[in-house]
Each structure stands twice: as C-alpha cells, then as structure tokens.
Design an enzyme around this catalytic site. Sequence first.
Site, PDB file in Angstrom:
ATOM      1  N   GLU A 113      72.594  94.047  36.135  1.00  0.00           N
ATOM      2  CA  GLU A 113      71.978  94.436  37.397  1.00  0.00           C
ATOM      3  C   GLU A 113      70.759  95.334  37.188  1.00  0.00           C
ATOM      4  OE1 GLU A 113      74.968  95.453  40.371  1.00  0.00           O
ATOM      5  OE2 GLU A 113      73.509  96.832  41.250  1.00  0.00           O
ATOM      6  N   ASP A 114      70.841  96.214  36.217  1.00  0.00           N
ATOM      7  CA  ASP A 114      69.825  97.261  36.111  1.00  0.00           C
ATOM      8  C   ASP A 114      68.953  97.235  34.858  1.00  0.00           C
ATOM      9  OD1 ASP A 114      70.424  98.462  38.579  1.00  0.00           O
ATOM     10  OD2 ASP A 114      72.170  99.446  37.715  1.00  0.00           O
TER      11      ASP A 114
END
Length: 586
Positions: A75-76
Amino acid sequence: MTIEKILDKVKENNPKANFDLIKRAYVFAEKAHQGQKRNSGEDYIIHTLHTAYNLAEIKLNSTTIAAGLLHDVLEDTEITKKELEKEFGKEIAFLVEGVSKLGKIKYRGTERQVENFRKLFLATGKNIRVILIRLFDRLHNLETLNYQPPEKQKRIALESLEIYAPLAYRLGIGELKGQIEDLSFPYVFPDEYKKLINQVKDKYEEREKYLKKIKSVIIKKLRKEDIQPIEIQSRSKHYYSLWQKLKRYDNDLDKIYDLVALRIIVKDVEECYQTLGVIHKLWKPLPGRIKDYIALPKPNGYQSLHTTVFCIDGRIIEFQIKTKAMHKDAEFGIAAHWYYSEQKGLKAFLKKKITKAPEDELDWVKQLKDWQKETKDFSADRYLESLKIDFFSNRIFVFTPKGDVISLPENATPVDFAYAIHTDIGNHCHQARVNNKIARLEQPLQNSDIVEIIVNKNRKPSKDWFRFIKSGLSRTRIKRFFKTELEAWRKKRATTDKIRIRKERKETTVAKPQITVKKKTKILVAGQTGISINIAKCCSPSAKSQIKAYITKSHEASIHKADCENLKRAQKKWPQKIIEATWIEK
Ligand code: MN
C-alpha cells in the site's frame, strides 16, 4: 518497539518458530519503508513492528508475524505483489495483499470504504489470518490517533466502534474488543466520555478497596477446602461497555454489579465448580445470575462460571471463575487454538479435533462468504447497513433442536431463524416451536432459545413478514421469492387469456390480511429476563408503575409497585430479597 522484542516474544511462545523468516521480513520491510515517517514523527517501521508484536503475543505462526511486518509495503511503498511473492512465497503475499486497501483514485467516500470492506472480507474468507493482521494494524492506528487531523480521528474511531470491535468479539478476542472500544470512545463521544470518567473515578477506587477485603476472605475459605487459587484479580469493566450498559440502566451506577468483578483463576474445571460452591456457601447468590459458560460456552468460545452474590454488608458483587486455559482463550480468542498447529500441521490438528474452535472458525468464515455473496449487488449504503445489522449488531445465539448454534441479530424472529438455516426452510416455514412451545412466527427470540421450524410445502412467504423480520438476509431472500413468483406469473400471463388474468389479480389483492400489532410488555429483573414472574395482587402494578421485585422462596420474582406497603415491610425484614426491576416494551 524493536524486532528483538518480537523475537523474544516468539521465543517465549513458540520456540520452534521460523525465526529466519521473521528476521528476513523485518529487514525487507525496514528497507522498503526507509525514510517514511508516521504522523507522530516516528519511523514508519515502528507501526508494523507494533502490529507484528501483537500477532506474536497471541501466538500466531511465523508466516502471520512476517506478514504483519510486511503489511504496509504494497500500500505504501513501491514493492509489488510479484516481488513479495518471489521473496516470501504465495501465502505471505496473499496476506499482505488482503490487508492492503484499494487505490484512492478509483473510489471515494462511503463507496471506497465499502469496496475496501468487500475486498478485506473476500480475502478473510480465503485466509482468516488477514482479519487478525488488520485488527492489530487498526489497534496501533488507534493508539496513535491523536496525531491525525480531527475529521480523520472521528471517522476512524467510528468505523472501529461499529465494525472492528464487533469483529474482534466474534473472533473471541474479548480483550482486543475492549481495547478498540476504549481507544475509540473519546473521539466518537468526547463529552459523554469525560462525563463517564468523572462519574466512575471514585466508584472504581472505592469498589477496588472493598474487593480487597472480599479477596482475603475468599482466599482463606478456598484454602480450607484445599483449593489454591492461581490468581484472584479484580477486573474493572471497560469504559465503553460500561457506558453502553449505563444507558440501559437509567444511568444508575448502583445497578451495575460488574463494575469491578472478582476473577478467580483455578487449576481445573472441577475446582471451578468447587469454588462456585464455596462462594455460594459464603454468600447468597442472586437468582437468575448464575451462568455456566463452562458447560454451555458462548458461541464465540468464551468459557467461565459467573455468579452475582449478596456479599459483605449486603453489597452485590459479580464473581467470574475460570481455569488458566479459559483465561488465555478469552484473551487470544480463535488464535489460541492455532497455537499447536505450527508444530503439528494444521490438517492433523483439524482432523484430531482437539478443540471445537477450528470448526467454529470455518463456520464463521462460511457465514462471511455467504453474506458477501448475498450483498454483492447492494449499494454502498445498504452494504454498510447490512454489515452493521446482520453481522455486527448485538447478536443473540439460539439453538437448533440438535444443539447447533445459530447467530441472529437482536429481536430476530423464527422466520429469520428459518432463513438462516436454509432458504427453502424459510420459504416454507409454517409454524415454530420455541423451547418446545408453539410460538408465533413474529415472536422475538431470546438468547439460548431452542427453535424448531415446522415446514409445510404448500406454505409460501407472506408480505406481512416484512413487518417483523430483522435480518437483511431474510429480507433479500423473501424479496427474491416474490420476484421469482412474479416472473412465473408474467410467463403464465403471456400464455393465458386476459379474462382469467383479471380474476387472478383480484384474488391476490383480496388475500392480503390485516394484522394489528400487539405491544407486549416484559419485565427485567436485575437486568435479566427468563426469571418466572408473577404480578403482586396487593398493589397490581401497571406498565406505568415504578416497580421492584421480591424474590420468593420458590425463586420467582413477585412484582410490586415500588411504594407498595407490603413490599416496604418485606424490605425491612429481608432487604436482600428485594431486587430492582424494570418494564421493557417489546
Ligand atoms: Mn498499517
């Protein structure tokens, strides 16, 4: 939080774990998140370390702990699923992908929230560990929520209260549920939170002092009976659940008997019952409040004996008696039962059926999958609504005649029960028997009712059912029935002549019955239903009267007006026999 702390925890809980895998995951995640900071100013990796530590603490396996460390790399960071799969294999890549949220561009607002839940539950249906990672991820986000902007604080806290806390409960991790709620509470209801803290502060302290006194009495008595308690702890009720309870009890703290409860941990089940006997010999129990969750565990696996007694100075105190294993189970929930799987192999574990839990787990996952299917075409708002009502609202647990547990929303009816078992049983549900007595199809069910459905193949769903059914699934299934019927009717119409159709139409409109809703009144005695009740003739209280209950020799509750002279006389003589009671309207 450091990786060393995690490794120590794993060593303690699971010496045979794959330490190499956990270390590799740490090095990989650390590098991927390098330079990233949390809003608190801490390095990003601290967040994933916290998540992984909690997973290690509830004794999850190495794969899950590694996935916990890696849970935000997709996600990051720039890492792709392929890379993750190559480095750590399919399962870890799946777990990480499962907890990752969707991109921000495609969806917005509620729709994004709902799409994320759909995705999360889809992955959970395939591997339930996904949801555990997500819960501890959320726990740490809540612990650091004060660094977020106010709007985000409220949104995240509310979502946690409505969805994540009930999820933790359903997985049997009661302690985590309490933590999530208490962390969210001040953000969602700030004024109420402050008020509650002020209200209970002194009470908690005073109650703790009193319990110390009780504790020494009980230890002496137990020793006389050759019972050595492993531990006696006083356990304060979590703030959020206390607040919820207070709302149901006119905000009267004196009516909350488990504000601080005494928890006695003993060696084995036999000692649990012996201890219960010792307590009842010392102090009189309140009728209707002795609960044997050892013989009949709660459907989420919770086991313990509960009793509430009139203690020293006539004060009312709750005791919880359990073994150490039961205590651990309540803390770790579903995960406690996986503990051995790493050594023995999950399949062997399931085959041996060492505990009931894996079956429950599969059952839960099955319900989740079914529910996902049913809500596939729901709009975002309806999906959220159904999620809250069908999945996470206050649930009751009722039994089939064979003893299988069926979980339903509060106030669900035999029709909801029938549809929960099978669509066909719902569609042909003709009559119900609740606890061996014929019951109306619209009668609200109570916890631990035994429900039997009598089907009749000629019976069809009635539109009137919409008036009282509670679960969204029944609603969907009944609607589907009418849709199919309508389609069949249209087909038929296409092949018959017009006159005959007019006649049929007439019949369908005439057949609609008018049913008046009768309000039924019930009484809660010491917050409990299920106690036999009789209304005292001396003062004949009505539904408008303030009432109290007098417990008779035959353990019935005789209901009097609160200001009844007879009651007052009795109260002077036997104050312990008078118990609070309230009307509830159904
Ligand atoms: Mn995270």
